[in-house]
Design a protein around this motif. Sequence first.
Motif, PDB file in Angstrom:
ATOM      1  N   ILE A 223       0.839  -1.204   0.000  1.00 53.61           N
ATOM      2  CA  ILE A 223       0.000   0.000   0.000  1.00 53.61           C
ATOM      3  C   ILE A 223       0.869   1.248   0.000  1.00 53.61           C
ATOM      4  O   ILE A 223       0.615   2.208  -0.739  1.00 53.61           O
ATOM      5  N   ALA A 224       1.916   1.254   0.842  1.00 56.04           N
ATOM      6  CA  ALA A 224       2.792   2.425   0.928  1.00 56.04           C
ATOM      7  C   ALA A 224       3.556   2.646  -0.379  1.00 56.04           C
ATOM      8  O   ALA A 224       3.660   3.787  -0.859  1.00 56.04           O
ATOM      9  N   ILE A 225       4.082   1.559  -0.974  1.00 52.27           N
ATOM     10  CA  ILE A 225       4.837   1.698  -2.229  1.00 52.27           C
ATOM     11  C   ILE A 225       3.921   2.143  -3.360  1.00 52.27           C
ATOM     12  O   ILE A 225       4.289   2.996  -4.185  1.00 52.27           O
ATOM     13  N   GLN A 226       2.718   1.581  -3.407  1.00 54.92           N
ATOM     14  CA  GLN A 226       1.789   1.990  -4.457  1.00 54.92           C
ATOM     15  C   GLN A 226       1.441   3.471  -4.324  1.00 54.92           C
ATOM     16  O   GLN A 226       1.393   4.197  -5.321  1.00 54.92           O
ATOM     17  N   TRP A 242      -5.045   7.064  -3.375  1.00 55.02           N
ATOM     18  CA  TRP A 242      -4.494   7.788  -2.231  1.00 55.02           C
ATOM     19  C   TRP A 242      -3.201   8.510  -2.595  1.00 55.02           C
ATOM     20  O   TRP A 242      -2.952   9.622  -2.131  1.00 55.02           O
ATOM     21  N   GLY A 243      -2.355   7.881  -3.394  1.00 52.61           N
ATOM     22  CA  GLY A 243      -1.095   8.508  -3.766  1.00 52.61           C
ATOM     23  C   GLY A 243      -1.285   9.773  -4.582  1.00 52.61           C
ATOM     24  O   GLY A 243      -0.598  10.784  -4.364  1.00 52.61           O
ATOM     25  N   SER A 244      -2.222   9.762  -5.532  1.00 51.87           N
ATOM     26  CA  SER A 244      -2.475  10.965  -6.332  1.00 51.87           C
ATOM     27  C   SER A 244      -3.084  12.069  -5.474  1.00 51.87           C
ATOM     28  O   SER A 244      -2.817  13.253  -5.697  1.00 51.87           O
ATOM     29  N   ALA A 254       0.563  24.781   0.975  1.00 57.50           N
ATOM     30  CA  ALA A 254       0.610  26.149   1.512  1.00 57.50           C
ATOM     31  C   ALA A 254      -0.778  26.786   1.534  1.00 57.50           C
ATOM     32  O   ALA A 254      -1.053  27.642   2.384  1.00 57.50           O
ATOM     33  N   LEU A 255      -1.654  26.359   0.613  1.00 55.82           N
ATOM     34  CA  LEU A 255      -2.990  26.945   0.535  1.00 55.82           C
ATOM     35  C   LEU A 255      -4.007  26.196   1.397  1.00 55.82           C
ATOM     36  O   LEU A 255      -4.880  26.824   2.004  1.00 55.82           O
ATOM     37  N   ASN A 256      -3.888  24.878   1.461  1.00 48.59           N
ATOM     38  CA  ASN A 256      -4.849  24.091   2.231  1.00 48.59           C
ATOM     39  C   ASN A 256      -4.150  22.846   2.763  1.00 48.59           C
ATOM     40  O   ASN A 256      -4.196  21.778   2.155  1.00 48.59           O
ATOM     41  N   PRO A 257      -3.471  22.960   3.926  1.00 42.84           N
ATOM     42  CA  PRO A 257      -2.689  21.829   4.435  1.00 42.84           C
ATOM     43  C   PRO A 257      -3.509  20.584   4.728  1.00 42.84           C
ATOM     44  O   PRO A 257      -2.975  19.474   4.718  1.00 42.84           O
ATOM     45  N   ILE A 258      -4.806  20.749   4.960  1.00 44.64           N
ATOM     46  CA  ILE A 258      -5.613  19.597   5.355  1.00 44.64           C
ATOM     47  C   ILE A 258      -5.827  18.624   4.204  1.00 44.64           C
ATOM     48  O   ILE A 258      -6.182  17.454   4.417  1.00 44.64           O
ATOM     49  N   LEU A 259      -5.593  19.062   2.959  1.00 45.22           N
ATOM     50  CA  LEU A 259      -5.792  18.174   1.817  1.00 45.22           C
ATOM     51  C   LEU A 259      -4.870  16.957   1.879  1.00 45.22           C
ATOM     52  O   LEU A 259      -5.247  15.859   1.452  1.00 45.22           O
ATOM     53  N   ILE A 260      -3.660  17.142   2.401  1.00 47.30           N
ATOM     54  CA  ILE A 260      -2.713  16.031   2.465  1.00 47.30           C
ATOM     55  C   ILE A 260      -2.976  15.140   3.669  1.00 47.30           C
ATOM     56  O   ILE A 260      -2.439  14.027   3.750  1.00 47.30           O
ATOM     57  N   LEU A 261      -3.808  15.622   4.599  1.00 46.50           N
ATOM     58  CA  LEU A 261      -4.038  14.875   5.839  1.00 46.50           C
ATOM     59  C   LEU A 261      -4.825  13.595   5.602  1.00 46.50           C
ATOM     60  O   LEU A 261      -4.442  12.523   6.079  1.00 46.50           O
ATOM     61  N   VAL A 267      -3.487   5.847   4.527  1.00 42.65           N
ATOM     62  CA  VAL A 267      -2.351   4.950   4.322  1.00 42.65           C
ATOM     63  C   VAL A 267      -1.777   4.502   5.666  1.00 42.65           C
ATOM     64  O   VAL A 267      -1.538   3.312   5.904  1.00 42.65           O
ATOM     65  N   GLY A 268      -1.555   5.438   6.585  1.00 43.22           N
ATOM     66  CA  GLY A 268      -0.946   5.108   7.869  1.00 43.22           C
ATOM     67  C   GLY A 268      -1.813   4.204   8.725  1.00 43.22           C
ATOM     68  O   GLY A 268      -1.331   3.233   9.317  1.00 43.22           O
ATOM     69  N   ILE A 269      -3.109   4.502   8.791  1.00 43.48           N
ATOM     70  CA  ILE A 269      -4.001   3.717   9.655  1.00 43.48           C
ATOM     71  C   ILE A 269      -4.167   2.298   9.125  1.00 43.48           C
ATOM     72  O   ILE A 269      -4.154   1.326   9.892  1.00 43.48           O
ATOM     73  N   VAL A 270      -4.319   2.143   7.817  1.00 38.99           N
ATOM     74  CA  VAL A 270      -4.496   0.799   7.256  1.00 38.99           C
ATOM     75  C   VAL A 270      -3.226  -0.030   7.445  1.00 38.99           C
ATOM     76  O   VAL A 270      -3.296  -1.218   7.812  1.00 38.99           O
ATOM     77  N   CYS A 271      -2.062   0.560   7.223  1.00 44.77           N
ATOM     78  CA  CYS A 271      -0.808  -0.178   7.421  1.00 44.77           C
ATOM     79  C   CYS A 271      -0.635  -0.586   8.883  1.00 44.77           C
ATOM     80  O   CYS A 271      -0.233  -1.716   9.181  1.00 44.77           O
TER      81      CYS A 271
END
Length: 286
Positions: A223-226, A242-244, A254-261, A267-271
């Motif tokens: 999952i992480a590599i994909q 998730w990667g895209s 810089a405009l909306n940090p929550i988008l990457i959250l 990814v982190g929770i499933v792993c």
Amino acid sequence: MTLATEAPVEVEPVVPRARVARRFLRNPLGAASAALLAIVILAAVLVPLLGLPDPNAVSLRDAMAGPSPHHLLGSDSSGRDVLSRLLWGSRINLLGAALAVAIALVIGVTCGLIAGYYGGWFDGVSTWVNNLTMALPGIVVLLAVRAVVGPSVWIAMAVFGVLLFPGFFRVVRGAVQSVRNELYVDAARVSGLGDARILGRHILTVVRAPVIIQTARLLGIGIAIQAGLEFLGVSDSSVPSWGSMINDGFRKIALNPILILWPSLAVGIVCMALVLFANALRDALE
């Protein structure tokens, strides 16, 4: 009168499935991780029935919008619904990781059983191939595959599955070599059981616990590599993943940090849940 007697065959004790289930459910981390994984898988399966917006529907008027009744987690830089893309992306990431691990499982376990049980020339050749595969730079190979066949996540994960097989091969080969001369295996040979039945009934049960923990570990890695490959652009940009989403959030951090959250949490929770699930199941089986 002479009575013909057969030498008793010593077999490994098999833990009943009901007892395994009870032991597993008594572990709070195991039960919580199983429930979390079940929710993620169920959401991925049922996402077409949830009535969410089209994950690829672009609406520049709603770009970078915050959470609202129409977009529960907001929208990205193109106005696409974040929650919809997150759930539709779970399908791609879970299936891609499952494809890679399934290929690695079939190749690694099969070759590990044969190499560990029989040894000889097959052991030497398979060990050489295993070492060669481990020496290959995986990301470079996947980028080369992308240059040849195009941005196909399925082909990339199939190739990655071949690169992952040493993870199963080394574990299975070592476990088989440690038990192939045990008394219960010798007794099974004397009783007339063929090699296939000995491998399936006696030796495969010995390696199931390490295979389970390795499967969960490699699923998390897959999952992480994909997600990393999709972040680098080794996927079809029209398919939500998730990667895209992490790539889009990183460019707009810089405009909306929550988008990457949200995709990073997914990814982190499933792993993490996969590792906890495997550890709890291994403890229950032992």
